[in-house]
Write an enzyme that holds these catalytic residues in place. Sequence first.
Site, PDB file in Angstrom:
ATOM      1  N   CYS A   1       0.169  16.719  25.821  1.00 23.96           N
ATOM      2  CA  CYS A   1      -0.347  17.982  26.334  1.00 23.96           C
ATOM      3  C   CYS A   1      -1.703  17.626  26.923  1.00 23.96           C
ATOM      4  CB  CYS A   1      -0.515  18.977  25.181  1.00 23.96           C
ATOM      5  SG  CYS A   1      -1.611  20.344  25.583  1.00 23.96           S
TER       6      CYS A   1
ATOM      7  N   TYR B   1       3.313  -9.705 -19.947  1.00 20.24           N
ATOM      8  CA  TYR B   1       3.877 -10.801 -19.159  1.00 20.24           C
ATOM      9  C   TYR B   1       3.046 -12.076 -19.133  1.00 20.24           C
ATOM     10  CZ  TYR B   1       1.029  -8.531 -15.501  1.00 20.24           C
ATOM     11  OH  TYR B   1       0.028  -7.948 -14.801  1.00 20.24           O
TER      12      TYR B   1
ATOM     13  N   CYS C   1      -0.174  25.387  22.808  1.00 13.16           N
ATOM     14  CA  CYS C   1      -0.827  26.185  23.862  1.00 13.16           C
ATOM     15  C   CYS C   1       0.129  26.536  25.001  1.00 13.16           C
ATOM     16  CB  CYS C   1      -2.042  25.446  24.402  1.00 13.16           C
ATOM     17  SG  CYS C   1      -1.593  23.951  25.309  1.00 13.16           S
TER      18      CYS C   1
ATOM     19  N   LYS D   1       9.438  -7.781 -11.500  1.00 16.03           N
ATOM     20  CA  LYS D   1       8.106  -7.319 -11.104  1.00 16.03           C
ATOM     21  C   LYS D   1       8.067  -5.814 -11.324  1.00 16.03           C
ATOM     22  CE  LYS D   1       4.591  -7.688  -7.583  1.00 16.03           C
ATOM     23  NZ  LYS D   1       4.165  -6.288  -7.546  1.00 16.03           N
TER      24      LYS D   1
ATOM     25  N   ASP E   1       6.822  -2.089 -11.571  1.00 14.98           N
ATOM     26  CA  ASP E   1       5.958  -1.327 -10.689  1.00 14.98           C
ATOM     27  C   ASP E   1       5.122  -0.329 -11.484  1.00 14.98           C
ATOM     28  OD1 ASP E   1       4.893  -0.586  -8.339  1.00 14.98           O
ATOM     29  OD2 ASP E   1       6.617   0.551  -7.626  1.00 14.98           O
TER      30      ASP E   1
ATOM     31  N   LYS F   1       9.509  -9.792  -2.853  1.00 13.06           N
ATOM     32  CA  LYS F   1       9.600  -8.330  -2.771  1.00 13.06           C
ATOM     33  C   LYS F   1      10.986  -7.917  -2.293  1.00 13.06           C
ATOM     34  CE  LYS F   1       6.144  -5.873  -3.369  1.00 13.06           C
ATOM     35  NZ  LYS F   1       4.928  -5.742  -2.710  1.00 13.06           N
TER      36      LYS F   1
ATOM     37  N   CYS G   1       3.771  22.431  25.503  1.00 13.08           N
ATOM     38  CA  CYS G   1       3.056  22.152  24.245  1.00 13.08           C
ATOM     39  C   CYS G   1       3.354  23.274  23.256  1.00 13.08           C
ATOM     40  CB  CYS G   1       1.555  22.068  24.507  1.00 13.08           C
ATOM     41  SG  CYS G   1       0.587  22.052  22.997  1.00 13.08           S
TER      42      CYS G   1
ATOM     43  N   GLU H   1      10.777 -13.390 -13.441  1.00 17.21           N
ATOM     44  CA  GLU H   1      10.628 -12.161 -14.231  1.00 17.21           C
ATOM     45  C   GLU H   1      10.736 -10.963 -13.313  1.00 17.21           C
ATOM     46  OE1 GLU H   1       6.767 -12.357 -15.983  1.00 17.21           O
ATOM     47  OE2 GLU H   1       7.299 -14.119 -17.140  1.00 17.21           O
TER      48      GLU H   1
ATOM     49  N   CYS I   1      -6.550  23.014  24.569  1.00 14.19           N
ATOM     50  CA  CYS I   1      -5.460  23.235  23.610  1.00 14.19           C
ATOM     51  C   CYS I   1      -6.024  23.345  22.194  1.00 14.19           C
ATOM     52  CB  CYS I   1      -4.453  22.093  23.699  1.00 14.19           C
ATOM     53  SG  CYS I   1      -3.216  22.120  22.394  1.00 14.19           S
TER      54      CYS I   1
HETATM   55  S1  IVH Z   1       2.051 -12.064 -13.268  1.00 10.26           S
HETATM   56  C1  IVH Z   1      -1.639 -13.873 -11.324  1.00 10.26           C
HETATM   57  N1  IVH Z   1       4.269 -10.900 -13.913  1.00 10.26           N
HETATM   58  O1  IVH Z   1       2.211  -7.367 -10.064  1.00 10.26           O
HETATM   59  C2  IVH Z   1      -1.047 -12.533 -11.330  1.00 10.26           C
HETATM   60  N2  IVH Z   1       2.690  -9.665 -12.647  1.00 10.26           N
HETATM   61  O2  IVH Z   1       1.226  -7.900  -7.335  1.00 10.26           O
HETATM   62  C3  IVH Z   1      -0.413 -12.324 -12.638  1.00 10.26           C
HETATM   63  N3  IVH Z   1       3.350  -7.370 -12.157  1.00 10.26           N
HETATM   64  O3  IVH Z   1      -1.209  -7.208 -10.733  1.00 10.26           O
HETATM   65  C4  IVH Z   1       0.646 -11.396 -12.530  1.00 10.26           C
HETATM   66  N4  IVH Z   1       5.289  -7.440 -13.182  1.00 10.26           N
HETATM   67  O4  IVH Z   1       0.302  -5.911 -12.274  1.00 10.26           O
HETATM   68  C5  IVH Z   1       3.099 -10.775 -13.279  1.00 10.26           C
HETATM   69  N5  IVH Z   1       6.273  -9.990 -14.586  1.00 10.26           N
HETATM   70  C6  IVH Z   1       5.112  -9.862 -13.960  1.00 10.26           C
HETATM   71  C7  IVH Z   1       4.711  -8.654 -13.327  1.00 10.26           C
HETATM   72  C8  IVH Z   1       3.494  -8.598 -12.675  1.00 10.26           C
HETATM   73  C9  IVH Z   1       4.446  -6.686 -12.480  1.00 10.26           C
HETATM   74  C10 IVH Z   1       2.230  -6.838 -11.360  1.00 10.26           C
HETATM   75  C11 IVH Z   1       0.879  -7.137 -11.928  1.00 10.26           C
HETATM   76  C12 IVH Z   1       0.075  -7.720 -10.814  1.00 10.26           C
HETATM   77  C13 IVH Z   1       0.882  -7.340  -9.621  1.00 10.26           C
HETATM   78  C14 IVH Z   1       0.677  -8.344  -8.515  1.00 10.26           C
END
Ligand code: IVH
Length: 700
Positions: free
Chosen positions: A447, A245, A432, A136, A138, A334, A429, A134, A452
């Site tokens: 420095c 999610y 001073c 992730k 932000d 990541k 510097c 999935e 100073c």
């Molecule tokens: S599952 C057991 N799925 O990422 C943890 N998290 O770094 C369950 N996040 O606190 C998280 N997209 O806020 C999951 N598709 C996704 C996500 C997701 C973003 C965030 C979530 C979590 C953080 C962990």
Amino acid sequence: MYEHVNDQESPLHIPSNSVSSASDEVIKRVAQLRVEINRANTLYYIENAPEIDDAEWDARMQELLALEATYPELQTPDSPTQRIGSAPASGFKEVIHRLPMLSLGNVFDEAGLRDWYQRTLDFLEIDHAPMVCELKIDGLAIAITYKNGVLDRAATRGDGVRGEDVTANVRTIRSVPLKLNGDVPSELELRGEVFLPNSKFASLNLEREQAGLPAYVNPRNSASGSLRQLDSTETAKRPLDMYFYSLGYVENTIEPTSHREALSAIKEWGGRVNEWTRKAETVKEVMIAIANASAIRDTLDYGIDGVVIKINSLILQKRLGFVGRDPRWAVAFKFPAEQAETTLRTIHINVGRTGALTPWAKLEPVMVGGVTVGRATLHNKDEITRKDLREGDRVIVQRAGDVIPQIVGISSKNKRSSASVPYQFPHACPSCQAITIQTEDEAVTRCVNGACMAQFERLLEHYASRGAMDIEGLGERISQDLPRLGFVSNIADLYRLRDRRNDLIKIDKMGEIRVANLLQAIESSRSQSLPRLLFALGISGIGSESAEWIAHRFGSLTAVTKATREELLAIDGIGPIVASTLVEYCALEQNQKLITDLIELGINPLDQTPKPADDHPANGMLFVITGRLEMMSRAEAQDQIKERGGKVTSSVTKKTDYLVTGAEPGSKLDKAKRIGIHILDEDQFSELINKGIVPANPKT
Ligand code: IVH
């Protein structure tokens, strides 16, 4: 967004003295309006396919609001009118999560991912487990509880165990259903990510600037700021959005057996689930999915910082459980640090508290990884020379997580104008004008003028900082004003300021209240502990931890000033450089005077740390911890060791007595084995700490 409609203006107005009792017709109309508005909301916010225009939607909402105002008995918590927000709350209530809200372990490449997958299979003693990938997102994690299908409570993640009750605010998010459809478990918790779409971020900031408010640095911060508004009518004005999610707590029902089924169920109930998911049977397939996610990243209207990979079977997830705060059944891949191209406008030099001259670049502001970057660190003189960075160059800027943005290099020399010249690092510097030095073994230019002004300003700021003497109100600006206007020329002068209240008030932007608060904060700092004071003095190389060791060994400021190099070296964790620096510091006349002045002014804390039981086998022992502990956090382990008179350092040397090893120990374990250090696993460590049992050393 919508103000409550005045009864007088409502075509449905019923005189307030009549006891209102809704007719069947009114009840029907209210129900119909709710269905229509909910349908319009779903089409607009979830399916992106509106059927009625804003004016029609508005008219229905106004009518429903008017009816609900007239017949309060018809109001329900799941009515679409409840998204408009309610009056300010006094603060957020605490919510204890029924199941902890975990975070995720990170991997950064295929090898890391393979390790995670193999560990997972090994744990289960199987050789294959289907996965789901999935995006992730932000934003910030939210858990929403529905009781009999109706939104009951929404909470932030907080520390994972306790969160904040943000129900009123979450109700204002259009993509969050107030009521679920169909056959829903009596109590059901849905979890997901709240975020602010990128496209809405710029206009929100523009509005804030016009209102004289500070701009948000990125969509993520603005989402979190918006959700934590005490007045939910404020939140209602922010175009927040949400994707679910996972399931959280589910009451007495047959649970789905796979994560994908859970997502389908959430979707059927009316929750919004991100469309982008990928099945994967192998690590290779996961890598293909990640490449795809990375390719569409720029086309999305929300920030993603990676891909979450989950084991699909919920039965396996349960067996896998978690280590510390991370589930074993999921991991985050990541994305690499984001980069962007921009112009390096000018190079500046900052003088630090120890005299180090640190160059930094002012940049043409640019978005990198979802944040606007206007400055980057240039580290030191050699770095500028090595990269041949010049004012006016086009450069590549990079940021990774919370790290200060850096310049990777120039993007192309061809783009340089013919007038471009190499940067000349100043010989003096900039504050001073004293001559600077660069020792051979150090990359830093310094420095060395003890008087100073810039150094002293930084020292004041450090002295007042949270981890040091914690003097609120003595921030960057006041730390400059006080010395520049002649109020203080050394630390002790701070404690003499109380006699100059009337002069202080005249400082620009100060005023009576600020002065009173500042003086109060300075007075309160008198009672800070000896370790804090030692750290606050800003002696090069003395951090908060070494300050603690030194304070415990000597017990008073006077005793510290008399410490010899040998005595200092005998403290575990204190090396020759710090020992010499401290002795040299105490030998300087101006520092001796400072310390006598402080003591005379009553700033003379004694170390009152309770002496640990001398007979505990951990007393006086030097520990190093490596790998992830399962029963306690690393900070807890450190505390436990300290409480028993032991010390913790970060690297294994011959002086180390014990290496405590958790999961995935790393190179420290190899080194400890090589030099014959006593190695403890977590159980043995716990026996030693709690029962005083010293396990036999396998090496001896
Ligand atoms: S599952 C057991 N799925 O990422 C943890 N998290 O770094 C369950 N996040 O606190 C998280 N997209 O806020 C999951 N598709 C996704 C996500 C997701 C973003 C965030 C979530 C979590 C953080 C962990």
